[in-house]
Design a protein around this motif. Structure first.
Motif, mmCIF file in Angstrom:
data_model
loop_
_atom_site.group_PDB
_atom_site.id
_atom_site.type_symbol
_atom_site.label_atom_id
_atom_site.label_comp_id
_atom_site.label_asym_id
_atom_site.label_seq_id
_atom_site.Cartn_x
_atom_site.Cartn_y
_atom_site.Cartn_z
ATOM 1 N N SER A 95 4.232 -26.861 22.600
ATOM 2 C CA SER A 95 4.740 -26.286 20.541
ATOM 3 C C SER A 95 5.186 -28.800 20.132
ATOM 4 C CB SER A 95 5.380 -25.857 19.963
ATOM 5 O OG SER A 95 6.697 -25.916 20.372
ATOM 6 N N ILE A 96 5.288 -29.224 19.800
ATOM 7 C CA ILE A 96 6.163 -30.131 18.665
ATOM 8 C C ILE A 96 6.486 -29.974 17.205
ATOM 9 C CG2 ILE A 96 4.431 -31.441 19.842
ATOM 10 C CD1 ILE A 96 3.282 -32.749 17.675
ATOM 11 N N ASN A 97 7.790 -30.164 17.248
ATOM 12 C CA ASN A 97 8.520 -30.080 15.564
ATOM 13 C C ASN A 97 9.452 -30.936 15.184
ATOM 14 O OD1 ASN A 97 9.200 -29.249 13.846
ATOM 15 N ND2 ASN A 97 10.139 -27.090 14.573
ATOM 16 N N ASN A 98 8.615 -31.956 14.438
ATOM 17 C CA ASN A 98 9.661 -33.129 14.197
ATOM 18 C C ASN A 98 9.982 -33.999 15.143
ATOM 19 O OD1 ASN A 98 9.266 -32.542 11.330
ATOM 20 N ND2 ASN A 98 10.449 -30.728 11.837
ATOM 21 N N GLY A 99 9.073 -34.848 16.080
ATOM 22 C CA GLY A 99 9.435 -34.959 17.196
ATOM 23 C C GLY A 99 10.409 -34.406 18.404
ATOM 24 N N ILE A 100 9.883 -33.181 18.369
ATOM 25 C CA ILE A 100 10.898 -32.633 19.311
ATOM 26 C C ILE A 100 9.765 -31.425 20.050
ATOM 27 C CG2 ILE A 100 12.394 -30.206 20.165
ATOM 28 C CD1 ILE A 100 13.780 -32.945 18.819
ATOM 29 N N VAL A 101 9.437 -32.285 21.606
ATOM 30 C CA VAL A 101 8.037 -31.780 22.263
ATOM 31 C C VAL A 101 8.981 -30.382 23.530
ATOM 32 C CG1 VAL A 101 6.922 -31.252 23.947
ATOM 33 C CG2 VAL A 101 7.039 -33.391 22.464
ATOM 34 N N ARG A 102 8.388 -29.112 22.828
ATOM 35 C CA ARG A 102 8.866 -27.880 22.985
ATOM 36 C C ARG A 102 7.995 -27.158 24.435
ATOM 37 N NH1 ARG A 102 13.584 -26.972 22.980
ATOM 38 N NH2 ARG A 102 13.184 -24.706 24.179
ATOM 39 N N MET A 103 8.516 -26.833 26.047
ATOM 40 C CA MET A 103 6.821 -26.291 26.999
ATOM 41 C C MET A 103 7.565 -24.533 26.747
ATOM 42 S SD MET A 103 6.266 -28.686 28.379
ATOM 43 C CE MET A 103 7.318 -30.421 28.149
ATOM 44 N N ASP A 104 6.607 -24.072 25.495
ATOM 45 C CA ASP A 104 6.841 -22.057 25.833
ATOM 46 C C ASP A 104 6.175 -21.572 26.249
ATOM 47 O OD1 ASP A 104 7.717 -23.070 23.159
ATOM 48 O OD2 ASP A 104 5.795 -23.604 21.928
ATOM 49 N N ASP A 105 5.443 -22.002 27.298
ATOM 50 C CA ASP A 105 4.934 -21.492 28.045
ATOM 51 C C ASP A 105 4.271 -22.006 29.416
ATOM 52 O OD1 ASP A 105 4.089 -19.537 29.922
ATOM 53 O OD2 ASP A 105 2.715 -18.917 29.256
ATOM 54 N N VAL A 106 4.899 -22.546 30.525
ATOM 55 C CA VAL A 106 4.175 -23.417 30.939
ATOM 56 C C VAL A 106 4.403 -22.783 32.705
ATOM 57 C CG1 VAL A 106 3.917 -26.298 32.525
ATOM 58 C CG2 VAL A 106 4.394 -25.487 29.705
ATOM 59 N N VAL A 107 3.594 -22.492 33.305
ATOM 60 C CA VAL A 107 3.943 -22.041 34.790
ATOM 61 C C VAL A 107 2.668 -22.366 35.610
ATOM 62 C CG1 VAL A 107 4.511 -19.937 36.266
ATOM 63 C CG2 VAL A 107 4.518 -19.791 33.411
ATOM 64 N N TRP A 108 3.189 -23.108 36.723
ATOM 65 C CA TRP A 108 2.494 -23.628 37.930
ATOM 66 C C TRP A 108 2.088 -22.866 38.694
ATOM 67 C CZ3 TRP A 108 -1.153 -27.699 36.200
ATOM 68 C CH2 TRP A 108 -1.283 -28.324 36.125
ATOM 69 N N GLN A 109 1.107 -22.832 39.910
ATOM 70 C CA GLN A 109 1.609 -21.929 41.036
ATOM 71 C C GLN A 109 0.613 -22.575 42.359
ATOM 72 O OE1 GLN A 109 -0.048 -17.880 40.188
ATOM 73 N NE2 GLN A 109 -2.447 -19.268 39.293
#
Length: 206
Positions: A87-101
Motif C-alpha cells: 500500500s501507499i499513503n502520502n509518500g509511505i510505502v508499506r509491505m502489508d502482506d509480502v511472503v516469499w517461499q
C-alpha cells in the motif's frame, strides 16, 4: 515491449503496462515484465488502484498487488506464498502482506519505506527461514548452501542501511572463488548491530 536495464546485472524485458488515469483516479489493470540477472530469471505481474490528489505522487493513496511472480534463482524456484499486497499513503510505502517461499521455506518482508525524506528512509523487517543458495544469484564470487533462521530489521537509507537482529546458520556451506576458500558445516548465530557484524559462537570446518 522493449528492455530496461536498471543496473549492470538486472534487465527487465517484455515490459507491458495497461493503466487508466481518470481525473485523480489511477487504475493499474496490469503491469508485467520478465526479469533476468546473472543467475536469476523470472516473470511478474501486478495490478492496483490509487487516488492521486492534484496528481502529486507524494499525496497518493492506494493498494497494489503482485498477482503472480516466479523466479529461478541459482537453480531454486522462488515464488510468492500468496499474492503480495503493498500500500501507499502520502509518500509511505508499506509491505502489508509480502511472503516469499523457496524449497519449503518462507521469508516475510514487513515494514515500509518513507519516500517523503530527501533520501528514502527504510524501516523494513525480514523474518523466517532463508534458503542461502538464493544469495549466490546476486554475488557471483560466492557459492553458499544451507538454510538460516532470519530475524532482521533494516533502518537507515539505501545508501547507509542500519541492520539489527540476527541470523542463525544451520549446517551451511560457503565457497569463495577469490580468495579461494571453502567452509562447511557452518552453524551458529550472526548478530547485526548497526554497522557491525558479530559472529557469536559460529563454527565450521575449512
Amino acid at each position: 515491449g522493449g528492455r530496461r536495464k536498471l543496473s549492470t546485472n538486472v534487465v527487465f524485458s517484455n515490459l507491458a503496462v495497461n493503466a487508466n488515469l481518470t481525473g485523480e483516479a489511477l487504475t493499474l489493470y496490469a503491469l508485467s515484465a520478465q526479469v533476468a540477472a546473472e543467475k536469476a530469471s523470472g516473470r511478474f505481474s501486478a495490478s492496483g488502484i490509487a487516488t492521486i490528489p492534484g496528481l502529486d505522487p507524494m499525496r497518493a493513496t492506494g493498494t497494489f498487488h503482485v498477482d503472480t511472480a516466479a523466479f529461478d534463482t541459482a537453480g531454486i524456484d522462488v515464488t510468492q506464498a500468496r499474492p503480495s499486497t503493498i500500500s501507499i499513503n502520502n509518500g509511505i510505502v508499506r509491505m502489508d502482506d509480502v511472503v516469499w517461499q523457496a524449497a519449503g521455506s518462507a521469508l516475510r518482508l514487513g515494514g515500509g519505506v518513507d519516500l517523503t525524506k530527501e533520501e528514502a528512509a527504510l524501516d523494513l523487517s525480514l523474518t523466517g527461514v532463508a534458503v542461502l543458495r538464493v544469495l549466490s544469484a546476486f554475488v557471483p564470487t560466492l557459492a553458499i548452501d544451507g538454510t538460516a533462521d532470519v530475524d532482521v530489521r533494516v533502518r537507515g537509507t539505501a545508501s547507509a542501511p542500519e541492520l539489527t537482529g540476527r541470523m542463525q546458520l544451520n549446517n551451511a556451506e560457503l565457497a569463495l572463488s577469490s580468495p579461494r576458500l571453502v567452509v562447511s558445516e557452518l552453524s551458529g548465530p550472526i548478530a547485526f548491530i548497526g554497522d557491525r557484524i558479530e559472529l557469536r559462537g559460529l563454527t565450521g570446518s575449512a
